[in-house]
Design a protein around this motif. Structure first.
Motif, PDB file in Angstrom:
ATOM      1  N   LEU A   1      73.677 -29.410   1.170  1.00  0.00           N
ATOM      2  CA  LEU A   1      73.896 -28.783  -0.139  1.00  0.00           C
ATOM      3  C   LEU A   1      72.703 -28.972  -1.076  1.00  0.00           C
ATOM      4  O   LEU A   1      72.683 -28.387  -2.170  1.00  0.00           O
ATOM      5  CB  LEU A   1      75.154 -29.383  -0.792  1.00  0.00           C
ATOM      6  N   LEU A   2      71.729 -29.777  -0.674  1.00  0.00           N
ATOM      7  CA  LEU A   2      70.602 -30.093  -1.548  1.00  0.00           C
ATOM      8  C   LEU A   2      69.861 -28.856  -2.071  1.00  0.00           C
ATOM      9  O   LEU A   2      69.476 -28.818  -3.254  1.00  0.00           O
ATOM     10  CB  LEU A   2      69.631 -31.024  -0.818  1.00  0.00           C
ATOM     11  N   PRO A   3      69.618 -27.807  -1.242  1.00  0.00           N
ATOM     12  CA  PRO A   3      68.894 -26.630  -1.763  1.00  0.00           C
ATOM     13  C   PRO A   3      69.591 -25.944  -2.942  1.00  0.00           C
ATOM     14  O   PRO A   3      68.942 -25.207  -3.690  1.00  0.00           O
ATOM     15  CB  PRO A   3      68.817 -25.695  -0.544  1.00  0.00           C
ATOM     16  N   LEU A   4      70.893 -26.188  -3.103  1.00  0.00           N
ATOM     17  CA  LEU A   4      71.624 -25.533  -4.198  1.00  0.00           C
ATOM     18  C   LEU A   4      71.296 -26.160  -5.551  1.00  0.00           C
ATOM     19  O   LEU A   4      71.482 -25.516  -6.594  1.00  0.00           O
ATOM     20  CB  LEU A   4      73.134 -25.622  -3.948  1.00  0.00           C
ATOM     21  N   VAL A   5      70.838 -27.418  -5.543  1.00  0.00           N
ATOM     22  CA  VAL A   5      70.615 -28.113  -6.810  1.00  0.00           C
ATOM     23  C   VAL A   5      69.174 -28.610  -6.984  1.00  0.00           C
ATOM     24  O   VAL A   5      68.781 -28.973  -8.093  1.00  0.00           O
ATOM     25  CB  VAL A   5      71.572 -29.322  -6.944  1.00  0.00           C
TER      26      VAL A   5
ATOM     27  N   LEU B   1      62.633 -30.574  -2.191  1.00  0.00           N
ATOM     28  CA  LEU B   1      62.850 -30.130  -0.810  1.00  0.00           C
ATOM     29  C   LEU B   1      61.627 -30.435   0.050  1.00  0.00           C
ATOM     30  O   LEU B   1      61.750 -30.865   1.206  1.00  0.00           O
ATOM     31  CB  LEU B   1      63.152 -28.631  -0.788  1.00  0.00           C
ATOM     32  N   TYR B   2      60.442 -30.239  -0.536  1.00  0.00           N
ATOM     33  CA  TYR B   2      59.186 -30.512   0.184  1.00  0.00           C
ATOM     34  C   TYR B   2      59.104 -32.003   0.564  1.00  0.00           C
ATOM     35  O   TYR B   2      58.791 -32.345   1.709  1.00  0.00           O
ATOM     36  CB  TYR B   2      58.015 -30.109  -0.709  1.00  0.00           C
ATOM     37  N   VAL B   3      59.412 -32.872  -0.385  1.00  0.00           N
ATOM     38  CA  VAL B   3      59.374 -34.317  -0.108  1.00  0.00           C
ATOM     39  C   VAL B   3      60.439 -34.697   0.921  1.00  0.00           C
ATOM     40  O   VAL B   3      60.187 -35.513   1.825  1.00  0.00           O
ATOM     41  CB  VAL B   3      59.574 -35.118  -1.412  1.00  0.00           C
ATOM     42  N   THR B   4      61.620 -34.103   0.809  1.00  0.00           N
ATOM     43  CA  THR B   4      62.696 -34.413   1.761  1.00  0.00           C
ATOM     44  C   THR B   4      62.321 -33.993   3.176  1.00  0.00           C
ATOM     45  O   THR B   4      62.641 -34.677   4.153  1.00  0.00           O
ATOM     46  CB  THR B   4      64.013 -33.727   1.338  1.00  0.00           C
TER      47      THR B   4
ATOM     48  N   MET C   1      61.069 -21.991   1.204  1.00  0.00           N
ATOM     49  CA  MET C   1      61.169 -23.443   1.376  1.00  0.00           C
ATOM     50  C   MET C   1      62.612 -23.849   1.675  1.00  0.00           C
ATOM     51  O   MET C   1      62.859 -24.758   2.486  1.00  0.00           O
ATOM     52  CB  MET C   1      60.675 -24.142   0.116  1.00  0.00           C
ATOM     53  N   GLU C   2      63.582 -23.204   1.023  1.00  0.00           N
ATOM     54  CA  GLU C   2      64.981 -23.576   1.196  1.00  0.00           C
ATOM     55  C   GLU C   2      65.443 -23.356   2.636  1.00  0.00           C
ATOM     56  O   GLU C   2      66.115 -24.210   3.225  1.00  0.00           O
ATOM     57  CB  GLU C   2      65.868 -22.757   0.244  1.00  0.00           C
ATOM     58  N   ARG C   3      65.054 -22.217   3.220  1.00  0.00           N
ATOM     59  CA  ARG C   3      65.495 -21.928   4.588  1.00  0.00           C
ATOM     60  C   ARG C   3      64.768 -22.812   5.595  1.00  0.00           C
ATOM     61  O   ARG C   3      65.364 -23.255   6.586  1.00  0.00           O
ATOM     62  CB  ARG C   3      65.247 -20.446   4.898  1.00  0.00           C
ATOM     63  N   TYR C   4      63.475 -23.072   5.350  1.00  0.00           N
ATOM     64  CA  TYR C   4      62.757 -23.940   6.287  1.00  0.00           C
ATOM     65  C   TYR C   4      63.295 -25.373   6.210  1.00  0.00           C
ATOM     66  O   TYR C   4      63.381 -26.063   7.225  1.00  0.00           O
ATOM     67  CB  TYR C   4      61.257 -23.922   6.007  1.00  0.00           C
ATOM     68  N   TYR C   5      63.676 -25.801   5.015  1.00  0.00           N
ATOM     69  CA  TYR C   5      64.282 -27.123   4.856  1.00  0.00           C
ATOM     70  C   TYR C   5      65.551 -27.228   5.713  1.00  0.00           C
ATOM     71  O   TYR C   5      65.765 -28.236   6.412  1.00  0.00           O
ATOM     72  CB  TYR C   5      64.622 -27.371   3.383  1.00  0.00           C
ATOM     73  N   THR C   6      66.392 -26.206   5.670  1.00  0.00           N
ATOM     74  CA  THR C   6      67.631 -26.230   6.458  1.00  0.00           C
ATOM     75  C   THR C   6      67.327 -26.301   7.950  1.00  0.00           C
ATOM     76  O   THR C   6      67.994 -27.023   8.705  1.00  0.00           O
ATOM     77  CB  THR C   6      68.483 -24.982   6.151  1.00  0.00           C
ATOM     78  N   PHE C   7      66.305 -25.551   8.380  1.00  0.00           N
ATOM     79  CA  PHE C   7      65.919 -25.596   9.800  1.00  0.00           C
ATOM     80  C   PHE C   7      65.479 -27.012  10.195  1.00  0.00           C
ATOM     81  O   PHE C   7      65.923 -27.549  11.223  1.00  0.00           O
ATOM     82  CB  PHE C   7      64.781 -24.601  10.046  1.00  0.00           C
ATOM     83  N   VAL C   8      64.603 -27.621   9.381  1.00  0.00           N
ATOM     84  CA  VAL C   8      64.125 -28.973   9.684  1.00  0.00           C
ATOM     85  C   VAL C   8      65.290 -29.960   9.684  1.00  0.00           C
ATOM     86  O   VAL C   8      65.364 -30.858  10.533  1.00  0.00           O
ATOM     87  CB  VAL C   8      63.042 -29.405   8.675  1.00  0.00           C
TER      88      VAL C   8
ATOM     89  N   SER D   1      55.151 -31.109  15.221  1.00  0.00           N
ATOM     90  CA  SER D   1      55.280 -29.652  15.309  1.00  0.00           C
ATOM     91  C   SER D   1      55.997 -29.052  14.105  1.00  0.00           C
ATOM     92  O   SER D   1      55.911 -27.844  13.863  1.00  0.00           O
ATOM     93  CB  SER D   1      56.023 -29.275  16.595  1.00  0.00           C
ATOM     94  N   LEU D   2      56.710 -29.875  13.346  1.00  0.00           N
ATOM     95  CA  LEU D   2      57.400 -29.369  12.146  1.00  0.00           C
ATOM     96  C   LEU D   2      56.467 -29.317  10.938  1.00  0.00           C
ATOM     97  O   LEU D   2      56.827 -28.746   9.906  1.00  0.00           O
ATOM     98  CB  LEU D   2      58.605 -30.268  11.824  1.00  0.00           C
ATOM     99  N   LEU D   3      55.272 -29.921  11.069  1.00  0.00           N
ATOM    100  CA  LEU D   3      54.361 -29.997   9.923  1.00  0.00           C
ATOM    101  C   LEU D   3      53.571 -28.705   9.662  1.00  0.00           C
ATOM    102  O   LEU D   3      53.489 -28.266   8.503  1.00  0.00           O
ATOM    103  CB  LEU D   3      53.401 -31.174  10.121  1.00  0.00           C
ATOM    104  N   PRO D   4      52.943 -28.061  10.680  1.00  0.00           N
ATOM    105  CA  PRO D   4      52.116 -26.875  10.393  1.00  0.00           C
ATOM    106  C   PRO D   4      52.845 -25.737   9.679  1.00  0.00           C
ATOM    107  O   PRO D   4      52.281 -25.148   8.744  1.00  0.00           O
ATOM    108  CB  PRO D   4      51.622 -26.456  11.786  1.00  0.00           C
ATOM    109  N   PRO D   5      54.088 -25.387  10.054  1.00  0.00           N
ATOM    110  CA  PRO D   5      54.757 -24.314   9.312  1.00  0.00           C
ATOM    111  C   PRO D   5      55.026 -24.685   7.848  1.00  0.00           C
ATOM    112  O   PRO D   5      55.176 -23.792   7.005  1.00  0.00           O
ATOM    113  CB  PRO D   5      56.083 -24.132  10.065  1.00  0.00           C
ATOM    114  N   LEU D   6      55.078 -25.981   7.547  1.00  0.00           N
ATOM    115  CA  LEU D   6      55.302 -26.418   6.170  1.00  0.00           C
ATOM    116  C   LEU D   6      54.008 -26.352   5.364  1.00  0.00           C
ATOM    117  O   LEU D   6      53.998 -25.830   4.243  1.00  0.00           O
ATOM    118  CB  LEU D   6      55.835 -27.852   6.165  1.00  0.00           C
TER     119      LEU D   6
END
Length: 335
Positions: free
Chosen positions: A29-33, A39-42, A169-176, A236-241
């Motif tokens: 639920l974090l992206p909602l608030v 999100l970047y730090v998380t 950022m919100e969708r990539y956060y959910t994927f990670v 591998s999760l770093l370059p797309p970010l």
């Protein structure tokens, strides 16, 4: 509310599994608030958590201290970046980067696991710096000191099912987050499997394990390869970010981050590396607001915490909860 219902809710509230599920729900639920920066730090905390979990399988569960894990992190990052630059498929990039790191760990582990203590640590340090040199000098493939730039945050393409746009950022956060939770669950099952028990037996007394008929070198190689896979997955999760990848991620100093996170959280607690990753970024983010000499202050704080909380912060919390009636071992319990 009946007394029976009240007791059931009280029991549920004391369960570590309940708190783990609540934490996972809060993260979804974090992206909602939260804003983009949080999100970047998380995302960075989740990446370091995976990196540290793999390292702790080697250190806390097997008794091998590696100073070269940043090399496998970089192999995963560069592997994912090269794939994404050629074929814009996030799933293919992450799987390809992780596989490349796992293969590198298998090859270098075969040369390293026959040694222990300082000899093993120095070998892993040397191999890690070799990967760093390759990233720095092989300009045609890695871009040299400029690194690889313009790496796309490609969509998640599940063949025959769905294609998800992860450009925000919100969708990539959910994927990670989904990838991290699956990897954490998989590691949790691994350390409690016969394989995990064998690794802990090697850590405590490799002679007894050898007398029991198990191949110590083979089990160490498995642990080294899995740790490399987790480092590669995190990388591998770093370059797309960041949309770029540069040689410093392979430097030996980058290997210190999972070491510090694990020591902060606790090496003998499954959740220790995850708690340590959160503390590492929380302390670092706070210090950089006040001084440019943040590495000095961060190092001092880490030394004080490690010396003041022997066994790690997560171990202290787990022991305190275990002393209370109603709390049992769970995902955050000792591993």
């Amino acid at each position: 509310m009946s007394e029976r219902t009240r007791r059931a809710l009280a029991t549920l509230g004391r369960s570590p599994q309940t708190w783990t599920l609540l934490l996972a729900a809060a993260l979804f639920l974090l992206p909602l608030v939260a804003g983009r920066y949080l999100l970047y730090v998380t995302i960075h905390i989740l990446i370091l958590s995976l990196f540290a979990l793999g390292f702790n399988l080697l250190f806390g569960y097997t008794g091998l201290l590696s100073f070269g894990q940043a090399g496998f992190f970089a192999v995963g990052a560069y592997g994912c970046a090269k794939i994404l630059l050629a074929i814009p498929s996030l799933l293919l990039g992450v799987l390809g980067g992780s596989a490349a790191a796992g293969l590198a760990a298998l090859l270098l582990g075969a040369l390293s696991v026959r040694h222990t203590r300082i000899y093993f640590s120095m070998l892993t340090l040397a191999f890690g710096m070799m990967i760093y040199s390759i990233a720095w000098k092989w300009r045609d493939f890695t871009g040299g000191d400029d690194g690889l730039v313009g790496i796309p945050r490609a969509p998640l393409d599940l063949p025959g099912l769905v294609t998800l746009d992860l450009s925000t950022m919100e969708r990539y956060y959910t994927f990670v987050l989904v990838v991290a939770l699956l990897a954490i669950l998989l590691m949790y099952r691994l350390v409690r499997s016969p394989l995990g028990l064998a690794l802990q037996g090697i850590r405590d007394s490799e002679s007894r394990v050898a007398f029991a008929g198990l191949s110590v070198a083979t089990y160490r190689l498995i642990a080294f390869t899995v740790a490399g896979l987790y480092a590669g997955l995190a990388g591998s999760l770093l370059p797309p970010l960041e949309n770029t990848v540069t040689p410093p991620i392979a430097h030996w100093s980058a290997s210190a981050e999972p070491v510090l996170a694990t020591l902060l959280g606790g090496i003998h607690t499954f959740a220790g590396p995850i708690v340590g990753a959160f503390l590492f970024f929380a302390i670092k983010d706070l210090i950089v607001r006040f001084t440019e000499y943040w590495p000095l202050v961060l190092g001092t704080i880490v030394v004080v915490l490690v010396m003041g909380f022997r066994g790690g912060v997560a171990s202290i919390v787990a022991d305190a909860l275990a002393a209370r009636p109603g709390f049992g071992a769970g995902p955050g319990g000792r591993g």
